[in-house]
Scaffold this motif. Structure first.
Motif, mmCIF file in Angstrom:
data_model
loop_
_atom_site.group_PDB
_atom_site.id
_atom_site.type_symbol
_atom_site.label_atom_id
_atom_site.label_comp_id
_atom_site.label_asym_id
_atom_site.label_seq_id
_atom_site.Cartn_x
_atom_site.Cartn_y
_atom_site.Cartn_z
ATOM 1 N N THR A 197 0.532 -0.901 0.052
ATOM 2 C CA THR A 197 0.038 -0.137 0.018
ATOM 3 C C THR A 197 0.901 1.271 -0.393
ATOM 4 O OG1 THR A 197 0.178 -0.227 2.565
ATOM 5 C CG2 THR A 197 -1.792 -1.292 1.608
ATOM 6 N N ASP A 199 0.574 3.636 1.773
ATOM 7 C CA ASP A 199 1.313 4.927 3.438
ATOM 8 C C ASP A 199 2.008 3.858 4.093
ATOM 9 O OD1 ASP A 199 -0.734 2.198 3.556
ATOM 10 O OD2 ASP A 199 -1.741 3.895 4.648
ATOM 11 N N SER A 200 2.393 2.684 3.199
ATOM 12 C CA SER A 200 3.120 1.721 4.496
ATOM 13 C C SER A 200 4.715 1.981 3.888
ATOM 14 C CB SER A 200 3.052 0.239 3.211
ATOM 15 O OG SER A 200 3.841 0.252 2.382
ATOM 16 N N GLU A 201 5.429 1.113 4.823
ATOM 17 C CA GLU A 201 7.233 1.782 5.411
ATOM 18 C C GLU A 201 7.540 0.561 4.209
ATOM 19 O OE1 GLU A 201 10.665 0.247 7.941
ATOM 20 O OE2 GLU A 201 8.678 -0.159 8.277
ATOM 21 N N TYR A 203 7.024 0.442 0.740
ATOM 22 C CA TYR A 203 6.512 1.409 -0.380
ATOM 23 C C TYR A 203 7.246 2.418 -0.091
ATOM 24 C CZ TYR A 203 4.715 4.773 -3.442
ATOM 25 O OH TYR A 203 4.118 5.960 -4.452
ATOM 26 N N ALA A 204 7.765 3.706 0.971
ATOM 27 C CA ALA A 204 8.374 4.257 1.263
ATOM 28 C C ALA A 204 9.557 4.383 1.083
ATOM 29 C CB ALA A 204 8.440 4.835 2.557
ATOM 30 N N ASP A 295 0.054 10.536 -2.171
ATOM 31 C CA ASP A 295 0.333 9.176 -1.915
ATOM 32 C C ASP A 295 -0.244 8.870 -0.501
ATOM 33 O OD1 ASP A 295 2.662 9.778 -0.740
ATOM 34 O OD2 ASP A 295 3.681 8.376 -1.987
ATOM 35 N N ASN A 297 1.674 9.469 2.019
ATOM 36 C CA ASN A 297 2.703 9.017 3.165
ATOM 37 C C ASN A 297 3.754 9.885 3.484
ATOM 38 O OD1 ASN A 297 5.260 7.121 4.016
ATOM 39 N ND2 ASN A 297 5.029 5.172 2.699
ATOM 40 N N ASP A 298 3.743 9.652 5.132
ATOM 41 C CA ASP A 298 4.854 11.397 5.264
ATOM 42 C C ASP A 298 6.257 10.634 5.274
ATOM 43 O OD1 ASP A 298 2.725 12.455 6.486
ATOM 44 O OD2 ASP A 298 2.454 11.581 8.400
ATOM 45 N N SER A 299 6.332 9.547 4.573
ATOM 46 C CA SER A 299 7.874 9.792 4.829
ATOM 47 C C SER A 299 8.047 9.870 3.075
ATOM 48 C CB SER A 299 8.597 7.918 4.578
ATOM 49 O OG SER A 299 7.984 7.660 6.350
ATOM 50 N N THR A 300 7.239 10.097 2.207
ATOM 51 C CA THR A 300 7.409 10.632 0.696
ATOM 52 C C THR A 300 7.854 11.914 0.152
ATOM 53 O OG1 THR A 300 5.505 10.258 -0.581
ATOM 54 C CG2 THR A 300 7.263 8.439 0.163
#
Length: 405
Positions: A197, A199-201, A203-204, A295, A297-300
């Motif tokens: 997904t 928002d997953s780690e 993926y990031a 997306d 996701n806070d890591s991207t």
């Protein structure tokens, strides 16, 4: 699935194995490449007349050789040839007949090659029986596979906000999924599981790797990796296959089976890709990185000016075609024995004069996987999920044409 012929095993022991002759199977496989290049326009994507021509030609050669030197299961249930039939005449005739049927405009090239192949086959019953065997093998191969109009066409609907532009070119010809598979029951049999997904780690992590290593002006990808990413995007499998075919002690039927497995599996790879890519419709790194602010996701982080090293193919991202193909081919070709001394030598159709050597088939598959990330066109999770699909298809192919003894 066709019923496999096993009742003739008792007769197989009396058939003299035919040694590879420098090597007729590889020679015709290479001619096929030249004929197809001459006949196909640059924009070629899908031609019903030639869609499975490579597979049918190599399958015909295998069936012709296997009817004389019965070592493997027949795909088309071809009966044994008369004892003493010329393997060279059979293989050459099988290839010639299929190519003439698929590429009538290249008749002179094909007939000249056939004349050269038959020059050293003396007149007599062996030649006559070999020709007849090749004709039967070609007819059987031409009748196999093909397009099934009853199968649904590939459906593609561009993802876009109504009224806003989106790419309108088709990623696949609609008839692609109407091609009958060789080894799978249908195109979705080995469909890849969903990607991580957004928002997953996982993926990031893959996002950041391709963002840094796959960028056109990457600061973390060295010159060797850059060269490899461009090289493996358009590499040629013929040279290492020829290395195997020319090894001492190999028989004509061994080489014919090898080429048939690779070409037939290639067709099934195309079906797997069309099915998986259209089913998941997952975005490429190019889109993902430029639109990372959407997306969740806070890591991207987005980079609106990001470009990949290699031009992104006009198809969805998931699964990875290069990765799947390398896994299939390495699985099949590793079963052909040890690599030749000095390793496997590859060339590239786009980088003339440049070659790369890898020690073995697993190393080749790993190199291809890494190259797609360094090219900026695939995520690592895609490569890792694509490899098991390829391995499974390779195993299915080898089982379908497995040794009888």
């Amino acid at each position: 699935m066709r019923t496999l012929i096993i009742g003739l095993l008792g007769c197989a022991a009396v058939v003299n194995p035919a040694p590879a002759q420098a090597d007729i199977v590889a020679d015709w496989a290479e001619l096929l490449t030249a004929v197809d290049d001459a006949a196909s326009p640059p924009e070629y994507m899908f031609n019903p007349d030639t869609r499975q021509s490579w597979s049918k030609a190599t399958l015909a050669m295998f069936e012709a050789a296997n009817a004389i030197d019965r070592r493997y299961r027949s795909y088309v249930d071809l009966p044994l040839a008369p004892r003493g039939a010329s393997s060279r005449a059979a293989v050459a005739t099988a290839a010639r007949d299929v190519l003439l049927a698929c590429y009538p405009g290249e008749k002179k090239t094909i007939e000249d090659a056939y004349l050269a192949s038959m020059a050293n086959v003396p007149e007599g019953q062996a030649r006559t029986d070999g020709i007849a065997t090749g004709q039967r093998a070609a007819a059987a191969a031409m009748a196999a596979g093909g397009i099934d109009p009853k199968l649904g066409q590939a459906v593609y609907r561009p993802t876009a906000i109504p009224g806003k532009w989106a790419p309108s070119s088709l990623p696949y010809d609609p008839r692609e999924l109407q091609v009958r598979p060789w080894f799978m029951t249908d195109a979705s049999q080995l469909r890849i599981a969903p990607p991580p997904t957004l928002d997953s780690e996982a993926y990031a992590k893959s996002f950041e790797e391709v963002r840094t290593r796959g960028a056109k002006e990457s600061k973390t990808r060295n010159a060797t990796d850059t060269l490899a990413a461009k090289f493996w995007a358009f590499y040629e499998l013929d040279p290492p296959m020829r290395q195997i075919a020319d090894q001492p002690g190999r028989s004509t039927v061994q080489n014919a089976r090898m080429y048939a497995l690779v070409q037939m599996a290639s067709d099934d790879i195309g079906l797997m890709m069309a099915d998986g890519k259209l089913h998941h419709a997952f975005w490429r790194p190019m889109n993902a990185i430029r639109q990372a602010d959407a997306d969740g996701n806070d890591s991207t982080a987005p980079d609106p000016l990001w470009e990949p090293l290699v031009r992104t193919p006009a198809q969805p991202e998931y699964p990875c075609g290069h990765c799947t193909a390398a896994a299939v081919f390495s699985t099949i070709l590793e079963g052909e024995g040890k690599p030749p001394p000095g390793g496997l030598h590859f060339t590239s159709e786009r980088m003339k004069g440049v070659s790369m050597t890898v020690p073995d088939w697993p190393a080749y598959a790993r190199a291809v996987d890494q190259s797609r990330i360094d090219a900026g066109v695939h995520f690592r999770f895609t490569a890792e999920a694509s490899d098991p699909m390829g391995i499974k298809l390779g195993e299915m192919a080898m089982e379908r044409l497995k040794p009888l003894r």
